[in-house]
Enzyme design. Structure first.
Site, PDB file in Angstrom:
ATOM      1  N   SER A  75      23.856   4.692   9.215  1.00 49.95           N
ATOM      2  CA  SER A  75      23.448   3.345   8.821  1.00 49.95           C
ATOM      3  C   SER A  75      24.494   2.778   7.899  1.00 49.95           C
ATOM      4  CB  SER A  75      22.095   3.410   8.099  1.00 49.95           C
ATOM      5  OG  SER A  75      21.890   2.217   7.380  1.00 49.95           O
ATOM      6  N   ASP A  88       2.858  -3.854   8.937  1.00 46.02           N
ATOM      7  CA  ASP A  88       4.278  -4.143   9.110  1.00 46.02           C
ATOM      8  C   ASP A  88       4.752  -3.786  10.516  1.00 46.02           C
ATOM      9  OD1 ASP A  88       3.856  -4.566   6.455  1.00 46.02           O
ATOM     10  OD2 ASP A  88       4.966  -2.810   5.762  1.00 46.02           O
ATOM     11  N   GLU A 128       5.853   6.977   8.929  1.00 45.03           N
ATOM     12  CA  GLU A 128       5.934   6.493   7.544  1.00 45.03           C
ATOM     13  C   GLU A 128       4.961   7.263   6.646  1.00 45.03           C
ATOM     14  OE1 GLU A 128       6.802   2.439   7.257  1.00 45.03           O
ATOM     15  OE2 GLU A 128       5.868   2.167   5.319  1.00 45.03           O
ATOM     16  N   ASP A 172      -5.051  -4.205   4.971  1.00 45.73           N
ATOM     17  CA  ASP A 172      -4.929  -3.512   6.270  1.00 45.73           C
ATOM     18  C   ASP A 172      -5.513  -2.107   6.199  1.00 45.73           C
ATOM     19  OD1 ASP A 172      -2.739  -2.578   4.746  1.00 45.73           O
ATOM     20  OD2 ASP A 172      -1.286  -2.699   6.400  1.00 45.73           O
ATOM     21  N   HIS A 205      -2.953  -6.360   1.164  1.00 50.77           N
ATOM     22  CA  HIS A 205      -3.658  -5.165   0.695  1.00 50.77           C
ATOM     23  C   HIS A 205      -5.060  -5.080   1.301  1.00 50.77           C
ATOM     24  CE1 HIS A 205      -0.908  -3.138  -2.056  1.00 50.77           C
ATOM     25  NE2 HIS A 205      -0.440  -4.325  -2.340  1.00 50.77           N
ATOM     26  N   TYR A 252       1.290   1.869  -5.223  1.00 47.96           N
ATOM     27  CA  TYR A 252       0.649   1.429  -3.980  1.00 47.96           C
ATOM     28  C   TYR A 252      -0.470   2.421  -3.612  1.00 47.96           C
ATOM     29  CZ  TYR A 252       0.176   0.178   0.978  1.00 47.96           C
ATOM     30  OH  TYR A 252      -0.314  -0.185   2.213  1.00 47.96           O
ATOM     31  N   GLY A 285      10.600  -5.938  -0.021  1.00 49.99           N
ATOM     32  CA  GLY A 285       9.221  -6.153   0.412  1.00 49.99           C
ATOM     33  C   GLY A 285       9.134  -6.916   1.728  1.00 49.99           C
ATOM     34  N   SER A 300       9.751  -5.379   4.732  1.00 52.49           N
ATOM     35  CA  SER A 300       9.543  -4.375   5.779  1.00 52.49           C
ATOM     36  C   SER A 300      10.823  -3.894   6.431  1.00 52.49           C
ATOM     37  CB  SER A 300       8.607  -4.896   6.868  1.00 52.49           C
ATOM     38  OG  SER A 300       7.326  -4.941   6.379  1.00 52.49           O
ATOM     39  N   SER A 301      11.820  -3.605   5.601  1.00 51.73           N
ATOM     40  CA  SER A 301      13.035  -3.019   6.165  1.00 51.73           C
ATOM     41  C   SER A 301      12.715  -1.666   6.793  1.00 51.73           C
ATOM     42  CB  SER A 301      14.110  -2.878   5.091  1.00 51.73           C
ATOM     43  OG  SER A 301      13.645  -2.104   4.017  1.00 51.73           O
TER      44      SER A 301
END
Ligand code: GLA
Length: 391
Positions: free
Chosen positions: A78, A180, A168, A47, A45, A230, A136, A138-139
């Site tokens: 997918s 990420d 994103e 970046d 937390h 977040y 968590g 980073s998929s």
């Protein structure tokens, strides 16, 4: 029985993606690319406050098999989500919704940034992944970065990472920072990536601790970055910077005693604790790099645990599942343990003597079950390769 989540070799992953492509499409396969998920060792937390973080790329990756089109159509498949077909013009801020926002957003962002041609004709893309979703790890960055590299393999990776962040933030509407995507595209095997989010400069810090294992504990407490919590933390950090008259809290982290005094002067208790986490975490990253450079894993472990306590108490992004994983691993002999990533669920990491992994797993699992928490899944990981072409 211990639940593991396993990676695949590059050859297995390439074959899985190619097979999936052939099942879905009747076009000729152009190639297969992959991008890894990540765990952050320390620097959480920070970046989005221009801070420093230290992730490694995971052996778990998302692969995409692609073939270019000429009719402006995007077809996304997918093994983990519903199919999505659309036209280039269907993609923009907030559109489409769901998982397709991430890859479709990448195409939009690459065009916006001029990293693919204006007359880009569309693509067929089939994804398969060994990065667990919602853990968590980073998929979403793995999804974005695999496609970005497939569509613009010769582009500068810093620019590709920036395009993925744009996808994103602006298309998927997740207000995340850039850690990420940098981890997925700019890491190197055997090293942790020291990312300076202010300059976006990176350096590579060897991370292959002898006799020690890095255990990832997926708590299976669902973790989401688009549910508002977040964003609230990020907004608080930005508010603190504004109140203190700086562009970002990083500037205070670089000012020693003056910086800490400034943070102490914040009137609002919550804001003060949020800001304190950020500047203390940036200091911990610097110390952690020094500890790694001198092979001092006892000190490195202490810093991991201190980071967790700061995230739990001052930043308040932990949860019972993460605290259980960290506390149980510490009691079972970890040198250090902490939540990793955005928090509110997701995964923790623990640095353990090789011989202590089984005991730690038993302790973490045993206490989770005792407390009625979900049963975690585990993986031991090492610093792995960044995004790459597989076939
Ligand atoms: C998520 C975001 C990152 C970073 C971390 C917290 O993983 O995607 O940008 O902010 O949370 O360190």
């Amino acid at each position: 029985m211990t639940v593991w989540f396993d990676a695949l070799s590059d050859a297995e992953l390439a074959a899985a993606a190619a097979n999936s492509f052939r099942r879905e499409f009747d076009t000729e396969l152009g190639g297969v690319w992959a991008a890894p998920g990540r765990v952050n060792l320390i620097g959480e937390h920070v970046d989005y406050a221009d801070g420093l973080c230290l992730p490694i790329a995971l052996p778990h990756s998302t692969a995409v098999a692609v073939s270019p089109r000429t009719d402006g159509l995007i077809r996304l498949r997918s093994t983990d989500g519903d199919p999505w077909d659309g036209r280039l013009d269907d993609v923009g801020p907030g559109r489409p919704a769901g998982w397709a926002a991430y890859p479709a957003g990448v195409i939009w962002a690459l065009r916006e940034k001029g990293l693919i041609a204006d007359d880009f004709g569309g693509v067929d893309a089939a994804f398969v992944s060994t990065v667990p979703i919602g853990a968590g790890l980073s998929s979403s960055a793995a999804l974005e970065c695999s496609l970005a590299l497939a569509l613009a393999p010769d582009a500068d990776r810093t620019e590709l990472a920036a395009a993925c962040v744009r996808a994103e933030n602006d298309v998927a509407l997740a207000p995340t920072g850039g850690m990420d995507q940098a981890a997925s595209l700019r890491s190197s095997e055997g090293d942790a990536l020291l990312l300076d989010s202010e300059s976006t400069a990176v350096s590579h810090v060897p991370f292959a601790p002898e006799g020690l294992s890095l255990l990832v504990i997926d708590t299976r407490a669902p973790h989401r970055l688009v549910d508002g919590r977040y964003a609230k933390r990020r907004a608080a950090v930005e508010r603190a910077a504004r109140q203190l008259g700086v562009g970002s809290l990083r500037q205070l982290a670089d000012r020693g005693r003056d910086g800490t005094d400034a943070v102490r002067s914040l009137k609002d208790d919550v804001l003060r604790r949020r800001a304190w986490h950020v500047i203390s975490e940036i200091a911990r990253v610097r110390l952690a790099v020094r500890a790694l450079e001198s092979d001092d894993f006892a000190e490195f472990g202490r810093l991991l645990y201190a980071s967790h306590m700061s995230l739990a108490r001052d930043f308040e992004v932990s949860c019972p599942e993460l605290d259980n994983a960290v506390e149980s691993a510490m009691i079972a002999g970890a040198l250090g343990a902490r939540m990793t990533g955005g928090g509110f669920g997701g995964s923790a990491i623990a640095l353990l003597p090789d011989g202590g992994v089984d005991d730690a797993i038993a302790a973490v699992r045993g206490r989770a079950v005792e407390r009625g928490l979900p049963e975690p899944a585990f993986a031991t990981v090492s610093a792995s390769a960044p995004a790459r072409r597989l076939a």
